[in-house]
Design a protein around this motif. Structure first.
Motif, PDB file in Angstrom:
ATOM      1  N   GLU A 123      -7.324  -2.241  -2.391  1.00 50.99           N
ATOM      2  CA  GLU A 123      -7.856  -1.338  -1.672  1.00 50.99           C
ATOM      3  C   GLU A 123      -7.365  -0.027  -1.646  1.00 50.99           C
ATOM      4  N   ARG A 124      -6.050   0.110  -1.426  1.00 51.91           N
ATOM      5  CA  ARG A 124      -5.285   1.290  -1.401  1.00 51.91           C
ATOM      6  C   ARG A 124      -5.815   2.137  -2.777  1.00 51.91           C
ATOM      7  N   CYS A 125      -5.158   1.209  -3.881  1.00 56.01           N
ATOM      8  CA  CYS A 125      -5.734   1.980  -5.219  1.00 56.01           C
ATOM      9  C   CYS A 125      -7.224   2.481  -5.305  1.00 56.01           C
ATOM     10  N   ARG A 126      -7.875   2.077  -4.722  1.00 56.14           N
ATOM     11  CA  ARG A 126      -9.474   2.461  -4.538  1.00 56.14           C
ATOM     12  C   ARG A 126      -9.444   3.655  -3.922  1.00 56.14           C
ATOM     13  N   GLU A 127      -8.935   3.375  -2.746  1.00 57.49           N
ATOM     14  CA  GLU A 127      -8.868   4.764  -1.932  1.00 57.49           C
ATOM     15  C   GLU A 127      -8.353   6.100  -2.862  1.00 57.49           C
ATOM     16  N   HIS A 128      -7.235   6.025  -3.530  1.00 59.65           N
ATOM     17  CA  HIS A 128      -6.713   6.875  -4.367  1.00 59.65           C
ATOM     18  C   HIS A 128      -7.705   7.077  -5.761  1.00 59.65           C
ATOM     19  N   GLY A 129      -8.355   6.399  -5.984  1.00 59.64           N
ATOM     20  CA  GLY A 129      -9.368   6.469  -7.290  1.00 59.64           C
ATOM     21  C   GLY A 129      -8.208   5.911  -8.424  1.00 59.64           C
ATOM     22  N   ALA A 161       0.820  -1.229  -0.179  1.00 61.16           N
ATOM     23  CA  ALA A 161      -0.070  -0.072   0.236  1.00 61.16           C
ATOM     24  C   ALA A 161       0.978   1.107   0.249  1.00 61.16           C
ATOM     25  N   ASP A 185       1.003   4.582  -2.695  1.00 61.00           N
ATOM     26  CA  ASP A 185       0.838   6.062  -2.221  1.00 61.00           C
ATOM     27  C   ASP A 185       2.126   6.809  -3.038  1.00 61.00           C
ATOM     28  N   ARG A 233      -5.151  -7.694  -1.629  1.00 62.54           N
ATOM     29  CA  ARG A 233      -6.212  -6.973  -1.349  1.00 62.54           C
ATOM     30  C   ARG A 233      -5.687  -5.586  -0.596  1.00 62.54           C
TER      31      ARG A 233
END
Length: 218
Positions: free
Chosen positions: A106-112, A81, A85, A102
């Motif tokens: 999930e971190r990619c999705r947080e960043h869009g 993750a 960033d 995962r």
């Protein structure tokens, strides 16, 4: 209308990156080579690059290529993750991981930001589907069964498309691209690390143009 991968990147970066059906997988040891490499890829007709996070220069290289403009730039070999960033901060439009994590997804999705994780078994593909992912990296392709394995996975998972990478050369393109389940092929033969280190970007342009011609023929 401009239909190059870089232009299409304004929408879905993964779809844009696979439009040309070939994604250069780049290892850069010196960020100073990033901008001229981007120029060489664009001149060869392939304005897209996956810059692997295997060297300390990776984040700066992504930033330099992104700042140059005209090339759709993603970050590859992203394992954590924290690296997501770093890649996003550098301007990466998509993230590629050799396996299915995962935490990375999930971190990619947080960043869009779009993500392309690796999967080579039915279990991994099913886990990716549970995460809502339908375009996956198939790595290492050559030693994981190659076209035959992808064709076999395509039967139970008809909605999944793969980007095989690893051990693929120009002579293998046609076999992979003939498969309906293959969205694009990832390769490094058109961006050889030694030629980049030597500053021989003319060679990169020639190899890239040849690769693009092979895709068109396939």
């Amino acid at each position: 209308m401009d239909t190059t991968p870089a232009a299409a990147g304004a929408g879905d970066p993964i779809a844009a990156a696979t439009t040309a059906r070939l994604v250069p997988v780049v290892v850069l040891d010196d960020a100073a080579h990033a901008a001229p490499l981007a120029d060489a890829l664009a001149a060869g007709g392939l304005p897209v690059a996956e810059v692997t996070f295997r060297t300390p220069a990776a984040a700066d290289a992504v930033r330099a290529m992104t700042d140059r403009g005209g090339v759709l730039v993603g970050a590859g070999t992203v394992l954590t993750a924290r690296q997501v960033d770093e890649a996003v901060a550098a301007g990466a439009r998509f993230v590629v991981s050799p396996g299915l994590s995962r935490a990375v997804v999930e971190r990619c999705r947080e960043h869009g930001v779009a993500v392309l994780p690796g999967a080579v078994t039915a279990t991994e593909v099913q886990a990716a589907l549970e995460l809502g992912l339908e375009v996956l990296k198939f790595f290492p392709a050559a030693t994981s069964g190659g076209p035959a394995a992808i064709a076999a996975l395509g039967a139970p998972f008809p909605g999944v498309r793969f980007v095989p990478t690893g051990g693929i050369g120009p002579d293998d393109l046609a076999r992979y691209l003939a498969l309906p389940a293959v969205a694009a092929v990832g390769g490094s033969w058109m961006v050889p690390r030694d030629r980049i280190a030597a500053g021989d970007f003319a060679a990169v342009t020639r190899l890239t143009a040849d690769a693009v011609a092979r895709v068109a023929a396939a």
